[in-house]
Scaffold this motif. Structure first.
Motif, PDB file in Angstrom:
ATOM      1  N   PRO A  39     106.543  96.746  99.920  1.00 41.63           N
ATOM      2  CA  PRO A  39     106.007  95.213 100.117  1.00 41.63           C
ATOM      3  C   PRO A  39     105.415  94.941 101.508  1.00 41.63           C
ATOM      4  O   PRO A  39     105.664  95.635 102.339  1.00 41.63           O
ATOM      5  CB  PRO A  39     107.260  94.527  99.769  1.00 41.63           C
ATOM      6  CG  PRO A  39     108.189  95.324 100.136  1.00 41.63           C
ATOM      7  CD  PRO A  39     107.782  96.888 100.040  1.00 41.63           C
ATOM      8  N   SER A  40     104.450  93.955 101.366  1.00 42.11           N
ATOM      9  CA  SER A  40     103.883  93.277 102.795  1.00 42.11           C
ATOM     10  C   SER A  40     103.869  91.912 102.511  1.00 42.11           C
ATOM     11  O   SER A  40     103.564  91.495 101.596  1.00 42.11           O
ATOM     12  CB  SER A  40     102.870  94.210 103.280  1.00 42.11           C
ATOM     13  OG  SER A  40     101.893  94.052 102.247  1.00 42.11           O
ATOM     14  N   ARG A 137     110.540  98.579  91.954  1.00 42.69           N
ATOM     15  CA  ARG A 137     110.651  97.302  92.775  1.00 42.69           C
ATOM     16  C   ARG A 137     109.602  96.420  92.535  1.00 42.69           C
ATOM     17  O   ARG A 137     108.256  97.027  92.604  1.00 42.69           O
ATOM     18  CB  ARG A 137     110.862  97.785  94.422  1.00 42.69           C
ATOM     19  CG  ARG A 137     111.182  96.682  95.153  1.00 42.69           C
ATOM     20  CD  ARG A 137     110.631  96.769  96.791  1.00 42.69           C
ATOM     21  NE  ARG A 137     109.058  97.181  96.659  1.00 42.69           N
ATOM     22  CZ  ARG A 137     108.364  96.288  96.658  1.00 42.69           C
ATOM     23  NH1 ARG A 137     108.573  94.892  96.376  1.00 42.69           N
ATOM     24  NH2 ARG A 137     107.061  96.605  96.418  1.00 42.69           N
ATOM     25  N   THR A 139     108.527  92.225  93.966  1.00 45.35           N
ATOM     26  CA  THR A 139     108.776  90.758  94.134  1.00 45.35           C
ATOM     27  C   THR A 139     108.692  90.042  92.813  1.00 45.35           C
ATOM     28  O   THR A 139     107.834  89.822  92.415  1.00 45.35           O
ATOM     29  CB  THR A 139     108.013  90.132  95.296  1.00 45.35           C
ATOM     30  OG1 THR A 139     107.869  90.922  96.191  1.00 45.35           O
ATOM     31  CG2 THR A 139     108.290  88.755  95.502  1.00 45.35           C
ATOM     32  N   ARG A 141     109.368  86.404  91.535  1.00 46.05           N
ATOM     33  CA  ARG A 141     109.501  84.890  92.023  1.00 46.05           C
ATOM     34  C   ARG A 141     109.877  83.924  90.723  1.00 46.05           C
ATOM     35  O   ARG A 141     109.846  82.830  90.670  1.00 46.05           O
ATOM     36  CB  ARG A 141     107.963  84.220  92.416  1.00 46.05           C
ATOM     37  CG  ARG A 141     107.705  85.108  93.865  1.00 46.05           C
ATOM     38  CD  ARG A 141     106.441  84.543  94.204  1.00 46.05           C
ATOM     39  NE  ARG A 141     105.922  85.344  95.405  1.00 46.05           N
ATOM     40  CZ  ARG A 141     105.116  86.616  95.313  1.00 46.05           C
ATOM     41  NH1 ARG A 141     104.851  86.904  94.226  1.00 46.05           N
ATOM     42  NH2 ARG A 141     104.951  87.230  96.472  1.00 46.05           N
ATOM     43  N   PHE A 293     111.520  86.262  98.097  1.00 42.71           N
ATOM     44  CA  PHE A 293     111.495  85.522  99.423  1.00 42.71           C
ATOM     45  C   PHE A 293     111.752  83.899  99.241  1.00 42.71           C
ATOM     46  O   PHE A 293     110.937  83.510  98.456  1.00 42.71           O
ATOM     47  CB  PHE A 293     110.529  85.996 100.253  1.00 42.71           C
ATOM     48  CG  PHE A 293     110.368  87.435 100.934  1.00 42.71           C
ATOM     49  CD1 PHE A 293     111.431  87.798 101.791  1.00 42.71           C
ATOM     50  CD2 PHE A 293     109.828  88.516 100.198  1.00 42.71           C
ATOM     51  CE1 PHE A 293     111.508  88.907 102.326  1.00 42.71           C
ATOM     52  CE2 PHE A 293     109.904  89.679 100.689  1.00 42.71           C
ATOM     53  CZ  PHE A 293     110.951  90.067 102.019  1.00 42.71           C
ATOM     54  N   ASN A 295     111.229  82.684 102.619  1.00 44.53           N
ATOM     55  CA  ASN A 295     111.321  82.767 103.926  1.00 44.53           C
ATOM     56  C   ASN A 295     110.766  81.362 104.947  1.00 44.53           C
ATOM     57  O   ASN A 295     110.830  81.511 106.030  1.00 44.53           O
ATOM     58  CB  ASN A 295     110.105  83.956 104.346  1.00 44.53           C
ATOM     59  CG  ASN A 295     110.404  85.318 104.279  1.00 44.53           C
ATOM     60  OD1 ASN A 295     111.830  85.503 104.759  1.00 44.53           O
ATOM     61  ND2 ASN A 295     109.912  85.992 104.141  1.00 44.53           N
ATOM     62  N   ARG A 335      97.428  97.744  95.161  1.00 42.54           N
ATOM     63  CA  ARG A 335      97.551  98.618  96.340  1.00 42.54           C
ATOM     64  C   ARG A 335      96.040  99.372  96.600  1.00 42.54           C
ATOM     65  O   ARG A 335      95.476  99.670  95.540  1.00 42.54           O
ATOM     66  CB  ARG A 335      98.801  99.752  96.527  1.00 42.54           C
ATOM     67  CG  ARG A 335      99.969  99.043  96.282  1.00 42.54           C
ATOM     68  CD  ARG A 335     100.349  98.371  97.575  1.00 42.54           C
ATOM     69  NE  ARG A 335     101.830  98.158  97.583  1.00 42.54           N
ATOM     70  CZ  ARG A 335     102.210  96.861  96.821  1.00 42.54           C
ATOM     71  NH1 ARG A 335     101.667  96.175  96.323  1.00 42.54           N
ATOM     72  NH2 ARG A 335     103.708  96.985  97.130  1.00 42.54           N
TER      73      ARG A 335
HETATM   74  C1  LIG Z   1     107.582  90.700 105.618  1.00 43.69           C
HETATM   75  C2  LIG Z   1     107.448  90.024 104.241  1.00 43.69           C
HETATM   76  C3  LIG Z   1     107.226  88.648 104.032  1.00 43.69           C
HETATM   77  C4  LIG Z   1     107.233  88.172 102.841  1.00 43.69           C
HETATM   78  N1  LIG Z   1     106.839  86.840 102.741  1.00 43.69           N
HETATM   79  C5  LIG Z   1     106.971  86.248 101.665  1.00 43.69           C
HETATM   80  C6  LIG Z   1     107.003  84.911 101.424  1.00 43.69           C
HETATM   81  O1  LIG Z   1     107.327  84.040 102.296  1.00 43.69           O
HETATM   82  N2  LIG Z   1     106.888  84.284 100.002  1.00 43.69           N
HETATM   83  C7  LIG Z   1     106.618  85.284  98.801  1.00 43.69           C
HETATM   84  O2  LIG Z   1     106.562  84.594  97.852  1.00 43.69           O
HETATM   85  N3  LIG Z   1     106.657  86.631  98.996  1.00 43.69           N
HETATM   86  C8  LIG Z   1     106.691  87.110 100.357  1.00 43.69           C
HETATM   87  N4  LIG Z   1     106.717  88.411 100.528  1.00 43.69           N
HETATM   88  C9  LIG Z   1     106.418  89.286  99.390  1.00 43.69           C
HETATM   89  C10 LIG Z   1     104.950  89.708  99.431  1.00 43.69           C
HETATM   90  O3  LIG Z   1     104.067  88.715  98.733  1.00 43.69           O
HETATM   91  C11 LIG Z   1     104.876  90.905  98.364  1.00 43.69           C
HETATM   92  O4  LIG Z   1     105.675  91.942  98.759  1.00 43.69           O
HETATM   93  C12 LIG Z   1     103.430  91.549  98.062  1.00 43.69           C
HETATM   94  O5  LIG Z   1     102.636  90.508  97.285  1.00 43.69           O
HETATM   95  C13 LIG Z   1     103.367  92.641  97.249  1.00 43.69           C
HETATM   96  O6  LIG Z   1     104.121  92.543  95.925  1.00 43.69           O
HETATM   97  P1  LIG Z   1     105.364  93.400  95.631  1.00 43.69           P
HETATM   98  O7  LIG Z   1     106.439  93.198  96.528  1.00 43.69           O
HETATM   99  O8  LIG Z   1     105.813  93.142  94.192  1.00 43.69           O
HETATM  100  O9  LIG Z   1     104.929  94.815  95.612  1.00 43.69           O
HETATM  101  C14 LIG Z   1     106.862  89.021 101.475  1.00 43.69           C
HETATM  102  C15 LIG Z   1     106.824  90.417 101.842  1.00 43.69           C
HETATM  103  C16 LIG Z   1     107.173  91.026 103.193  1.00 43.69           C
HETATM  104  C17 LIG Z   1     107.243  92.620 103.382  1.00 43.69           C
END
Ligand SMILES: Cc1cc2nc3c(=O)[nH]c(=O)nc-3n(C[C@H](O)[C@H](O)[C@H](O)COP(=O)(O)O)c2cc1C
Length: 345
Positions: A39-40, A137, A139, A141, A293, A295, A335
């Motif tokens: 993730p990023s 894995r 994210t 929401r 997240f 954050n 990606r």
């Molecule tokens: C350091 C970091 C900070 C992130 N901050 C947020 C955030 O504040 N809110 C959010 O909804 N997702 C956040 N993400 C999730 C990314 O949006 C997510 O990893 C990316 O869209 C890729 O999706 P995936 O994790 O499903 O592969 C963050 C990810 C990372 C690694």
């Protein structure tokens, strides 16, 4: 050969395609196919790699930085830490010892790490177990079930909380969760009312049919079908702080647990934060847990100070996320092709 589709192709990496009889560089390149699934922030994928005869150089790609939400490149460096953890896990799985040196050369701010790889019959067993979670894995929401973590699950996660220059705090105390939930909702109001924040976010939001290899497809925010074409415009134009704050307050308060990764604002510490975070969420994924997240209180300076005080931290909160039980998020985020992030020569 099927046409590359950024939504699917990178995630369809198959372990039987590991080039067992190939050159060492080919093998390292294959391992990187797992690193780029990390993730990023905003799915910027701010990394670059350079293959070496004995490992891989890992660089930050500062052209992909998020000026508004991450002015100090904190989350950018954390994201690279997450990619390093994926590389470690894949290396262990395919029989490579992986030793990572942070900032291996002075005066090269882009070069964040060198991962030395060598064949080994005794790789880290615990890391190997996380291999299949790399492609699972996501994210997530969405709303989660209101249900506490089972005791043995909590114990398993607790084992991942101690690092050298970073650490993890798992909060299950409802009073503390409520205090943190208040900061999260305040953060939503502050961030969403800032046109620059919305503009930046919108520039990384994609339609659900995107062919671009980065950014967040609108389905990641639960925006369906045709409406997803309007996602970026919507984000840019409207201050969605109020509904977002209400939703996130509930998510934080009711979460099975809130997790805080903390450390210093140095590159070394941030890389470790990223590695620890990724190991934690891969473990959670392998246990059938979901995460997302929250954050905001780490990204707004004043709220960060207050979050630090609530938790009584000696160092700084770096990431905040919720974990719990929910239907898995099926669709993966895009990606870029690996070749786009390889430095030749
Ligand atoms: C350091 C970091 C900070 C992130 N901050 C947020 C955030 O504040 N809110 C959010 O909804 N997702 C956040 N993400 C999730 C990314 O949006 C997510 O990893 C990316 O869209 C890729 O999706 P995936 O994790 O499903 O592969 C963050 C990810 C990372 C690694």
């Amino acid at each position: 050969m099927l046409k590359f589709n950024p939504m699917f192709t990178p995630w369809q990496v198959a372990e039987q395609d590991f080039p067992k009889d190939g050159a060492l560089e080919e093998k390292f390149k294959f391992l990187l196919r797992y690193a780029i699934l990390a993730p990023s922030g905003h799915n910027t994928q701010p990394w670059k790699f350079k293959l070496q005869p004995d490992g891989v150089f890992i660089y930050a790609d500062y052209t992909r930085r998020l000026h508004v939400v991450d002015p100090d490149n904190r989350e950018l460096v954390i994201s690279i830490g997450a990619a390093i953890m994926n590389l470690r896990v894949a290396a262990a799985y395919f029989g490579y010892a992986c030793t990572v040196q942070y900032q291996p050369k002075a005066n090269t701010p882009e070069l964040l790490a060198f991962a030395r790889l060598s064949e080994s019959s005794q790789t880290d067993h615990e890391l190997k177990k996380l291999f299949h979670a790399i492609v699972q894995r996501r994210t997530n929401r969405n709303a989660y079930e209101v249900r506490s973590l089972a005791e043995d699950e909590l114990k398993r996660l607790q084992k991942l909380t101690a690092g050298k220059k970073a650490a993890i705090r798992i909060v299950t105390d409802k009073a503390i969760q409520t205090s943190i939930a208040e900061l999260v909702s305040e953060g939503d109001y502050i961030q969403m009312s800032d046109p620059a924040f919305r503009q930046e976010l919108a520039s990384w939001v994609r339609s659900n049919w995107t062919r671009r290899g980065d950014g967040i497809a609108a389905y990641g925010f639960g925006i369906p079908g045709i409406i997803s074409w309007l996602g970026p415009w919507f984000m840019r134009t409207f201050d969605l702080g109020k509904p977002q704050a209400k939703k996130d307050y509930q998510f934080a308060k009711e979460a099975a647990a809130l997790v805080i990764v903390h450390g210093e604002d140095t590159k070394e510490s941030l890389l470790e934060v990223g590695e620890m975070f990724e190991r934690f969420v891969l473990t959670a994924t392998s246990m059938g847990l979901q995460y997302a997240f929250l954050n905001q209180p780490v990204e707004v300076q004043d709220l960060r100070t207050r979050l630090r005080a609530i938790l009584g931290l000696a160092d700084l909160p770096q990431l905040l996320f919720r974990i719990g039980y929910a239907e898995p998020q099926k669709r993966a985020m895009p990606r870029r092709p690996l070749d786009d992030v390889l430095i030749e020569g």
